[in-house]
Design an enzyme around this catalytic site. Structure first.
Site, PDB file in Angstrom:
ATOM      1  N   LYS A  86     -11.849   9.103   3.451  1.00 19.17           N
ATOM      2  CA  LYS A  86     -11.869   7.790   4.103  1.00 19.17           C
ATOM      3  C   LYS A  86     -10.745   7.748   5.135  1.00 19.17           C
ATOM      4  O   LYS A  86      -9.598   8.080   4.818  1.00 19.17           O
ATOM      5  CB  LYS A  86     -11.674   6.672   3.070  1.00 19.17           C
ATOM      6  CG  LYS A  86     -12.858   6.529   2.116  1.00 19.17           C
ATOM      7  CD  LYS A  86     -12.566   5.511   1.036  1.00 19.17           C
ATOM      8  CE  LYS A  86     -12.549   4.102   1.557  1.00 19.17           C
ATOM      9  NZ  LYS A  86     -12.332   3.126   0.445  1.00 19.17           N
TER      10      LYS A  86
HETATM   11  O1  G3P Z   1     -11.863  -0.019  -0.244  1.00 22.35           O
HETATM   12  C1  G3P Z   1     -12.308  -1.031   0.582  1.00 22.35           C
HETATM   13  C2  G3P Z   1     -12.697  -2.300  -0.081  1.00 22.35           C
HETATM   14  O2  G3P Z   1     -13.660  -2.130  -1.073  1.00 22.35           O
HETATM   15  C3  G3P Z   1     -11.558  -3.185  -0.461  1.00 22.35           C
HETATM   16  O3  G3P Z   1     -11.991  -4.305  -1.154  1.00 22.35           O
HETATM   17  O4  G3P Z   1     -11.462  -6.255  -2.545  1.00 22.35           O
HETATM   18  O5  G3P Z   1      -9.607  -5.059  -1.367  1.00 22.35           O
HETATM   19  O6  G3P Z   1     -11.228  -6.454  -0.080  1.00 22.35           O
HETATM   20  P1  G3P Z   1     -11.016  -5.584  -1.296  1.00 22.35           P
END
Ligand code: G3P
Length: 224
Positions: A86
């Site tokens: 990533k």
């Molecule tokens: O890894 C990216 C994403 O899934 C992050 O999620 O909950 O931190 O907005 P969040």
């Protein structure tokens, strides 16, 4: 649709890998830091659970293209199976993506908030882009609509890049993204559970149990 688990919590990965049709596990620096343990120990434990064929996604913490490539190559070698690095979208990240494609290493371009960012990431050769649905919803940015526009753009330009929507807080967001045709979602175990849960389902199952037990008691089909 591919369902991917967005966590490094070993207990949650074990559980969801057993009970759900998962395609892999995604992590990011915040998710890894929550575990506060040796990075490679976490990678090995996740791989031992999911096996070599499911995809493990880990994010680079480097800032320059050369270092991003170096870190991606190392993670790819040591991940023990199917791997995708990533990389947050930025100039250095785009350069690294083009280099990594030459080396045959899969790239997910992350921290995507607009269709324009996604289009350039796909042109650079990213295998996946990750738009952040709930973080957009939090600022009234309509995350699901952004996902739909990215899917539409990739279809218009016939780009092979998959949309791996991320940052979900509820089942409704997952459903809307599925309707738009996005190929993958990465979700927590809580959201996965919410996707399969419905009060009418609970009522239906309760009714079946009650009717059966009224006639057959604790006997099951195996006991006939
Ligand atoms: O890894 C990216 C994403 O899934 C992050 O999620 O909950 O931190 O907005 P969040």
């Amino acid at each position: 649709m591919e369902y991917i688990l967005d966590t490094a919590d070993i207990k949650a990965i074990k559980h969801c890998n057993e009970f759900y049709p998962l395609s892999g596990v995604t992590t990011n620096p915040s998710i890894i830091a929550k575990e506060n343990r040796n990075f490679w120990d976490i990678v090995k434990e996740i791989r031992d659970i999911i096996g070599p064929d499911k995809t493990f996604f880990a994010q680079t913490v480097q800032k320059t293209a050369d270092k991003i490539v170096e870190e991606a190559v190392l993670m790819n070698e040591k991940s023990g199976g199917d791997f995708c690095v990533k990389i947050p979208i930025c100039e250095e990240g785009l350069k690294a993506t083009m280099e990594l494609k030459k080396l045959g290493i899969k790239v997910l371009m992350t921290a995507i908030f607009t269709p324009a960012q996604a289009l350039i990431a796909a042109k650079a050769g990213a295998d996946y882009v990750a738009p952040y649905v709930n973080r957009l919803d939090n600022i009234i940015g309509d995350g699901c609509e952004v996902v739909a526009q990215i899917v539409e753009q990739f279809a218009i330009y016939d780009l092979p890049c998959k949309v791996l929507a991320a940052s979900f807080k509820n089942a409704e967001q997952v459903h809307k993204c599925a309707l738009s045709g996005c190929q993958c979602v990465t979700v927590t175990d809580d959201v996965l559970k919410a996707v399969i849960t419905h009060p009418m389902t609970d009522a239906a199952i309760g009714g079946f149990e009650k009717d059966w037990q009224n006639v057959y008691g604790e006997k099951t089909i195996l006991d006939f």
